[in-house]
Design an enzyme around this catalytic site. Structure first.
Site: not given
Ligand code: NAD
Length: 374
Positions: A15, A74, A93, A95, A117, A269
């Site tokens: 990116r 990054k 970003y 972190h 972030e 993550d």
């Molecule tokens: N792997 C990657 O490349 C990557 C990229 C972007 C985001 N992420 C990760 O994805 C995850 C989700 O991000 P997001 O932006 O959707 O967050 P978000 O806050 O929009 O959504 C998270 C949801 O999880 C729900 N939740 C919490 N505990 C729960 C449970 N026990 N059961 C069911 N639902 C539950 C919350 O109510 C919320 O609606 C984060 O950990 C974020 O860091 C990873």
């Protein structure tokens, strides 16, 4: 203001922090934009496109040296630490809670470090993280469909089915930004989709936008187990802000899943929400535990830099313009959301969670910058 963009040198990062469209907006505001030659190549933006909108191409040394505001994607890696300097604003970003060496390098340099972030709106949204969640959510559904294919070790099931053949089932744990976007793509592929969330308000919102097209279920240990054992693809998308992801799916549950099913742990993550998850990379994205495919790539948006770069500039540009137009002090004073992005300034850590993570004392931002609206 002089604004610079350098090429990302962290491995597997394609990116770039500013699109030519963004560079043009800044040039139109009367700013000078410096772009390191080749910086946009990984996102399919050739140097000529930046030049055409008035940006100056330069080497990395010159960009770091010349500009007041340096944009990156990054966090700086060790070989970039010597380039950090006083009098420059770094917007990227970071972190930092997970990176003590960088925190200390930023403090020693005297740079002003604003982290994408931690920019946070009054209603606790994280506007500069959201587009990456949109990308990751959509990719997760695609990855689920892909790794269900037999030659790739999956069940050998077409997620959308065909006429007369039932579609596959996708269970999504967490219906936030990632979960909603996974659902949109899984629905588009023709899958049967169930979303579990523990927030009834969030379920109500999802009901309004996805009414009748998905099953919406309040998350509980029993409902998670039912959904996981019934699913062909499970997408882990939960987030508890500031905490490690809860382990919603145990190793014992994974053992009971359908042979060749796919788990996509987007929450990896934050430690992952399946007990059997560990981080993987784009070059080696899946591994198998008890006949269940695990896709646990921790930087999913990196796979689609063209999309991710544009999505990122769309949300960062208003903040960049604000800093460029009035300077960091006034921009921070007039935008409380941007003020929350400031992590390190004048050698002091101003973001509490970062200071706490490294046993440092947090300095209130108001002691370093005037925060009264100007
Ligand atoms: N792997 C990657 O490349 C990557 C990229 C972007 C985001 N992420 C990760 O994805 C995850 C989700 O991000 P997001 O932006 O959707 O967050 P978000 O806050 O929009 O959504 C998270 C949801 O999880 C729900 N939740 C919490 N505990 C729960 C449970 N026990 N059961 C069911 N639902 C539950 C919350 O109510 C919320 O609606 C984060 O950990 C974020 O860091 C990873």
């Amino acid at each position: 203001m002089r604004i610079g963009v350098v090429k990302e040198i962290k491995p597997d990062e394609y990116r770039v922090a500013l699109t030519p469209a963004g560079a043009r907006e800044l040039a139109q505001h009367g700013h000078e934009v410096y772009v390191e030659a080749g910086a946009g190549e990984g996102s399919a933006f050739p140097d000529a496109e930046y030049e055409a909108v008035g940006a100056r191409l330069a080497g990395a040394d010159d960009v770091w040296e010349a500009v007041d505001l340096l944009l990156k994607v990054k966090e700086p890696i060790a070989e970039e630490y010597p380039r950090l300097r006083e009098g420059q604003v770094l917007f990227t970003y970071l972190h930092l809670a997970a990176d003590e060496p960088l925190t200390r390098a930023l403090m020693e340099s005297g740079t002003t470090a604003i982290a994408y972030e931690t920019v946070e709106t009054a209603d606790h949204q994280l506007p500069l993280l959201a587009p990456m969640s949109e990308v990751a959510g959509r990719l997760a559904a695609q990855a689920g469909a892909h790794f269900l294919e037999k030659p790739l070790g999956g069940r050998g099931l077409l997620l959308g089915g065909v006429a007369g053949v039932l579609p596959g089932k996708v269970a999504i744990l967490g219906g936030g930004m990632v979960g909603y976007n996974s659902a949109v793509i899984a629905l588009g592929l023709g899958a049967q989709v169930r979303i579990l969330d523990k927030s009834v308000n969030r379920l109500r919102q999802l009901e309004q936008v996805l009414s009748g097209r998905v099953e919406l279920v309040m998350s509980s240990a029993l409902e998670v187990e039912r959904a996981v054992l019934d699913a062909d693809v499970v997408i882990g998308a939960v987030l508890i802000p500031g905490a490690k992801a809860p382990k919603l799916v145990s190793a014992a549950m994974v053992k009971e899943m359908k042979r060749g099913a796919v788990l996509c742990d987007v929450s990896i993550d934050q430690g992952g929400c399946f007990e059997t998850s560990h981080p993987t990379t784009h070059s080696d994205p899946v591994y198998v535990v008890d006949n269940v495919q695990h896709y646990c790539v921790s930087n999913m948006p990196g796979a689609v830099p063209i999309t991710s770069t544009v999505a990122l500039t769309n949300v960062t540009l208003p903040y960049i313009e604000s800093i460029a137009d009035v300077g960091v002090r006034e921009a921070v004073a007039s935008h409380p959301s941007l003020a929350l992005g400031v992590n390190v300034i004048d050698g002091k850590v101003t973001y509490e969670a970062v200071a706490e993570a490294h046993g440092l004392e947090a300095t209130p931002l108001s002691e370093v910058l005037p925060l009264e609206p100007v």
